[in-house]
Design a protein around this motif. Structure first.
Motif, PDB file in Angstrom:
ATOM      1  N   SER A   4      34.884  21.843  42.618  1.00  0.00           N
ATOM      2  CA  SER A   4      35.743  22.715  41.809  1.00  0.00           C
ATOM      3  C   SER A   4      35.262  22.762  40.372  1.00  0.00           C
ATOM      4  O   SER A   4      34.672  21.831  39.851  1.00  0.00           O
ATOM      5  CB  SER A   4      37.179  22.181  41.862  1.00  0.00           C
ATOM      6  OG  SER A   4      37.989  22.840  40.920  1.00  0.00           O
ATOM      7  N   ASP A   5      35.553  23.887  39.682  1.00  0.00           N
ATOM      8  CA  ASP A   5      35.193  24.042  38.278  1.00  0.00           C
ATOM      9  C   ASP A   5      36.320  23.597  37.353  1.00  0.00           C
ATOM     10  O   ASP A   5      36.283  23.863  36.147  1.00  0.00           O
ATOM     11  CB  ASP A   5      34.858  25.510  37.975  1.00  0.00           C
ATOM     12  CG  ASP A   5      33.532  25.916  38.607  1.00  0.00           C
ATOM     13  OD1 ASP A   5      32.703  25.031  38.820  1.00  0.00           O
ATOM     14  OD2 ASP A   5      33.348  27.136  38.874  1.00  0.00           O
ATOM     15  N   ASP A   6      37.353  22.911  37.923  1.00  0.00           N
ATOM     16  CA  ASP A   6      38.511  22.535  37.102  1.00  0.00           C
ATOM     17  C   ASP A   6      38.099  21.681  35.913  1.00  0.00           C
ATOM     18  O   ASP A   6      38.689  21.777  34.833  1.00  0.00           O
ATOM     19  CB  ASP A   6      39.537  21.777  37.958  1.00  0.00           C
ATOM     20  CG  ASP A   6      40.178  22.684  39.006  1.00  0.00           C
ATOM     21  OD1 ASP A   6      40.054  23.913  38.859  1.00  0.00           O
ATOM     22  OD2 ASP A   6      40.788  22.156  39.956  1.00  0.00           O
ATOM     23  N   ALA A   7      37.097  20.824  36.110  1.00  0.00           N
ATOM     24  CA  ALA A   7      36.673  19.929  35.042  1.00  0.00           C
ATOM     25  C   ALA A   7      35.346  20.380  34.443  1.00  0.00           C
ATOM     26  O   ALA A   7      34.581  19.576  33.944  1.00  0.00           O
ATOM     27  CB  ALA A   7      36.552  18.499  35.576  1.00  0.00           C
ATOM     28  N   ALA A   8      35.059  21.687  34.522  1.00  0.00           N
ATOM     29  CA  ALA A   8      33.796  22.201  34.016  1.00  0.00           C
ATOM     30  C   ALA A   8      33.697  21.974  32.513  1.00  0.00           C
ATOM     31  O   ALA A   8      34.688  22.113  31.782  1.00  0.00           O
ATOM     32  CB  ALA A   8      33.678  23.695  34.330  1.00  0.00           C
ATOM     33  N   PRO A   9      32.505  21.610  32.027  1.00  0.00           N
ATOM     34  CA  PRO A   9      32.330  21.386  30.583  1.00  0.00           C
ATOM     35  C   PRO A   9      32.371  22.703  29.826  1.00  0.00           C
ATOM     36  O   PRO A   9      32.196  23.786  30.421  1.00  0.00           O
ATOM     37  CB  PRO A   9      30.941  20.754  30.505  1.00  0.00           C
ATOM     38  CG  PRO A   9      30.214  21.312  31.682  1.00  0.00           C
ATOM     39  CD  PRO A   9      31.249  21.420  32.772  1.00  0.00           C
ATOM     40  N   PRO A  10      32.598  22.665  28.525  1.00  0.00           N
ATOM     41  CA  PRO A  10      32.563  23.913  27.746  1.00  0.00           C
ATOM     42  C   PRO A  10      31.162  24.507  27.775  1.00  0.00           C
ATOM     43  O   PRO A  10      30.167  23.775  27.831  1.00  0.00           O
ATOM     44  CB  PRO A  10      32.955  23.454  26.333  1.00  0.00           C
ATOM     45  CG  PRO A  10      32.659  21.985  26.306  1.00  0.00           C
ATOM     46  CD  PRO A  10      32.898  21.489  27.694  1.00  0.00           C
ATOM     47  N   PRO A  11      31.045  25.833  27.753  1.00  0.00           N
ATOM     48  CA  PRO A  11      29.721  26.456  27.787  1.00  0.00           C
ATOM     49  C   PRO A  11      28.982  26.269  26.465  1.00  0.00           C
ATOM     50  O   PRO A  11      29.585  26.287  25.386  1.00  0.00           O
ATOM     51  CB  PRO A  11      30.033  27.935  28.047  1.00  0.00           C
ATOM     52  CG  PRO A  11      31.412  28.122  27.498  1.00  0.00           C
ATOM     53  CD  PRO A  11      32.132  26.828  27.744  1.00  0.00           C
ATOM     54  N   LEU A  12      27.683  26.084  26.563  1.00  0.00           N
ATOM     55  CA  LEU A  12      26.843  25.923  25.372  1.00  0.00           C
ATOM     56  C   LEU A  12      26.296  27.286  24.959  1.00  0.00           C
ATOM     57  O   LEU A  12      25.614  27.956  25.744  1.00  0.00           O
ATOM     58  CB  LEU A  12      25.691  24.963  25.672  1.00  0.00           C
ATOM     59  CG  LEU A  12      24.606  24.826  24.595  1.00  0.00           C
ATOM     60  CD1 LEU A  12      25.192  24.279  23.300  1.00  0.00           C
ATOM     61  CD2 LEU A  12      23.472  23.929  25.090  1.00  0.00           C
ATOM     62  N   ASP A  13      26.597  27.707  23.748  1.00  0.00           N
ATOM     63  CA  ASP A  13      26.126  28.985  23.217  1.00  0.00           C
ATOM     64  C   ASP A  13      24.838  28.739  22.439  1.00  0.00           C
ATOM     65  O   ASP A  13      24.853  28.560  21.219  1.00  0.00           O
ATOM     66  CB  ASP A  13      27.197  29.610  22.325  1.00  0.00           C
ATOM     67  CG  ASP A  13      26.884  31.055  21.947  1.00  0.00           C
ATOM     68  OD1 ASP A  13      25.722  31.473  22.138  1.00  0.00           O
ATOM     69  OD2 ASP A  13      27.787  31.750  21.448  1.00  0.00           O
ATOM     70  N   VAL A  14      23.717  28.730  23.148  1.00  0.00           N
ATOM     71  CA  VAL A  14      22.431  28.451  22.512  1.00  0.00           C
ATOM     72  C   VAL A  14      22.054  29.560  21.536  1.00  0.00           C
ATOM     73  O   VAL A  14      21.505  29.301  20.464  1.00  0.00           O
ATOM     74  CB  VAL A  14      21.337  28.268  23.581  1.00  0.00           C
ATOM     75  CG1 VAL A  14      19.975  28.072  22.928  1.00  0.00           C
ATOM     76  CG2 VAL A  14      21.661  27.070  24.465  1.00  0.00           C
ATOM     77  N   ASP A  15      22.366  30.802  21.874  1.00  0.00           N
ATOM     78  CA  ASP A  15      22.044  31.911  20.973  1.00  0.00           C
ATOM     79  C   ASP A  15      22.737  31.757  19.622  1.00  0.00           C
ATOM     80  O   ASP A  15      22.170  32.101  18.577  1.00  0.00           O
ATOM     81  CB  ASP A  15      22.433  33.250  21.610  1.00  0.00           C
ATOM     82  CG  ASP A  15      21.290  33.857  22.407  1.00  0.00           C
ATOM     83  OD1 ASP A  15      20.127  33.504  22.133  1.00  0.00           O
ATOM     84  OD2 ASP A  15      21.548  34.671  23.305  1.00  0.00           O
ATOM     85  N   ARG A  16      23.953  31.269  19.641  1.00  0.00           N
ATOM     86  CA  ARG A  16      24.658  31.082  18.366  1.00  0.00           C
ATOM     87  C   ARG A  16      23.921  30.055  17.499  1.00  0.00           C
ATOM     88  O   ARG A  16      23.803  30.222  16.275  1.00  0.00           O
ATOM     89  CB  ARG A  16      26.094  30.597  18.625  1.00  0.00           C
ATOM     90  CG  ARG A  16      26.912  30.374  17.350  1.00  0.00           C
ATOM     91  CD  ARG A  16      28.224  29.674  17.634  1.00  0.00           C
ATOM     92  NE  ARG A  16      28.008  28.357  18.232  1.00  0.00           N
ATOM     93  CZ  ARG A  16      27.647  27.272  17.537  1.00  0.00           C
ATOM     94  NH1 ARG A  16      27.458  27.351  16.226  1.00  0.00           N
ATOM     95  NH2 ARG A  16      27.491  26.124  18.154  1.00  0.00           N
TER      96      ARG A  16
END
Length: 386
Positions: A4-16
Motif C-alpha cells: 500500500s502507498d499509505d506510508a509513501a514518503p513525500p515526493p522529491l522535487d528535484v527540478d525545484r
C-alpha cells in the motif's frame, strides 16, 4: 500484491532544487554501483538545459564513466565545457572535471608558498608519496577543489559526484582529520627543530631523546628522518591555511546553499548504506534534500496480480497453443514480484526516515553512456518519474 502507498514518503522535487538560485552545490552520495556518477551527470545536464544554469560537475570517483557519458575523451583537473547540448533556449552551460589530487596539491603549494619553497617541497620524497598515495589526501584535495570552485563565483551550480559512501564520509571528515594531524604530538615534534633554530631532525631528536633517537634512526634511517623533517617544516605555514579553508568549505556544506542527494538502488546493501549516510548527515547538520531511488522496476500492468498471472500462464501452458501469451504472463509475474521486493527494501529507508523526500527513476533497458541517456535519467529524476 504491491504494498500500500499509505506510508509513501513525500515526493522529491528535484527540478525545484536544480532551478533554485539559492542552491549552489548539489552533492550526490551513496554506495558504489548504484548509478551515482550517471545521476550526477544527468542532474548537471538538466540544470544547464532546462533551468539555464551555468553548471560544473566534479567527479571525485576515479572512474571514467562521466567523461564517456558526456561525450568527452577525458576529464582532468580543469573544467571542460560540454558541447552539443540543448542550451540555446535556456542560456545555460555545462562543464565537467575530474579531481586530480596531485595536481590540486601542487596548485595549493604554488599558490601559498614562494617559488623557492615550492621547488623544495616538490623535490622532497615525502611530498611525492603524500600527494599521490597518502591515505586521506584525495578527500583533503576534494575539499580544497570544491572550495576553489565555490570561491571563484563563476558557477551557478556545482554538482559533486562523490566516491562510494564510506569514502564520502572521509570527504566530510577531511577538515577534522586534518586538524587532528596538524595538532598531533608527532607533527609538533617534527616541526620543533624548524621553529626553534633550524637544527636538523636528526640532531634535535638525538639531543632531546637519546636512546629513543637511536631506535627511530634504526627503524627509519637518518636520511628518511631528515627528509620527513624537511617536508613537514616546508609545509608548516601552508597546512595552517589549508585547514582553515577546509573548515570553511565544511561550513558551506552545512549551509542552505548546499543540497545533499542520496542515490541508491532498491537493493538491501545500497539502501542500508543510504540510511547510514542519512543518519550521518543529520548528525552533522548537513542539508539532506532527499533520496533518488535509481533503477526501479515497474510492471506495465500493475493492476494484474502477479500470482494470478503466473497461475493463468500455467493453465494456458497445459492447454497448449498459447506460447506468446504464456511468456507475457510469466514475464509480468516475474517483474511484478521484483517490484514488490524492491518496494519492501525501499520501505526500510522510509521507515527510518519518513520525512525524507524520495524520487524514483525507472530502470533503463540499457546502460547509460551518452547525452541522450543522461537526458532521459535527468527527466525521470527531475519530474519524479511517477
Amino acid at each position: 500484491m504491491v504494498p500500500s502507498d499509505d506510508a509513501a514518503p513525500p515526493p522529491l522535487d528535484v527540478d525545484r532544487i536544480l532551478a533554485d538560485p539559492g542552491v549552489r552545490i548539489v552533492v550526490c552520495c551513496g554506495a558504489g554501483g548504484v548509478g551515482k556518477t550517471t545521476t550526477a551527470a544527468a542532474l548537471a545536464l538538466r540544470a544547464a538545459e532546462e533551468h539555464g544554469r551555468r553548471t560544473v560537475v566534479l567527479t571525485i570517483d576515479p572512474a571514467h564513466r562521466l567523461a564517456q557519458s558526456l561525450g568527452l575523451t577525458e576529464l582532468n583537473n580543469t573544467p571542460r565545457q560540454v558541447k552539443g547540448i540543448n542550451v540555446e533556449a535556456s542560456g545555460g552551460e555545462l562543464h565537467a572535471m575530474m579531481l586530480d589530487m596531485k595536481r590540486t596539491f601542487d596548485d595549493v603549494v604554488l599558490q601559498h608558498t614562494d617559488p623557492a619553497r615550492a621547488a623544495e617541497i616538490f623535490a622532497n620524497p615525502f611530498y611525492a608519496a603524500m600527494s599521490s598515495t597518502f591515505a586521506g589526501t584525495q578527500e583533503y584535495m576534494a575539499m580544497e577543489k570544491l572550495g576553489q570552485l565555490h570561491a571563484r563565483g563563476e558557477w551557478d551550480l556545482i554538482v559533486v559526484d562523490t566516491p562510494p559512501s564510506r569514502s564520502a564520509l572521509d570527504f566530510l571528515d577531511a577538515p577534522a582529520r586534518l586538524a587532528r594531524f596538524l595538532d598531533g604530538r608527532m607533527l609538533r615534534l617534527l616541526l620543533a627543530p624548524a621553529r626553534t633554530g633550524g637544527r636538523s631532525m636528526f640532531s634535535f631528536v638525538t639531543a632531546g631523546f637519546g636512546m629513543f633517537s637511536k631506535v627511530v634512526q634504526k627503524l627509519l634511517g637518518a636520511q628518511l628522518l631528515s627528509d620527513l623533517s624537511g617536508f613537514v617544516a616546508a609545509l608548516d605555514s601552508m597546512f595552517g591555511g589549508f585547514r582553515q579553508r577546509a573548515e570553511q568549505t565544511y561550513r558551506i556544506l552545512q549551509a542552505q546553499e548546499t543540497a545533499f542527494l542520496l542515490v541508491a538502488a532498491p537493493e538491501p546493501d545500497a539502501v542500508r548504506e543510504a540510511a547510514y549516510f542519512a543518519g550521518r548527515l543529520r548528525a552533522d547538520q548537513m542539508p539532506l534534500a532527499g533520496l533518488v531511488l535509481n533503477r526501479v522496476h515497474r510492471p506495465a500492468a500493475p493492476e494484474l496480480d502477479p500470482d494470478e498471472s503466473a497461475a493463468a500462464a500455467d493453465r494456458l501452458a497445459r492447454l497448449g497453443g498459447h506460447d506468446g501469451t504464456v511468456d507475457v504472463l510469466r514475464a509480468h509475474a516475474t517483474l511484478a514480484h521484483q517490484a514488490v521486493r524492491e518496494q519492501r527494501v525501499a520501505a526500510r529507508f522510509t521507515a527510518a526516515f519518513p520525512t525524507v523526500p524520495v524520487a524514483s527513476v525507472t530502470a533503463q533497458p540499457a546502460d547509460v553512456h551518452d547525452i541522450d541517456g543522461l537526458r532521459t535519467i535527468g527527466s525521470l529524476a527531475g519530474q519524479g518519474d511517477p
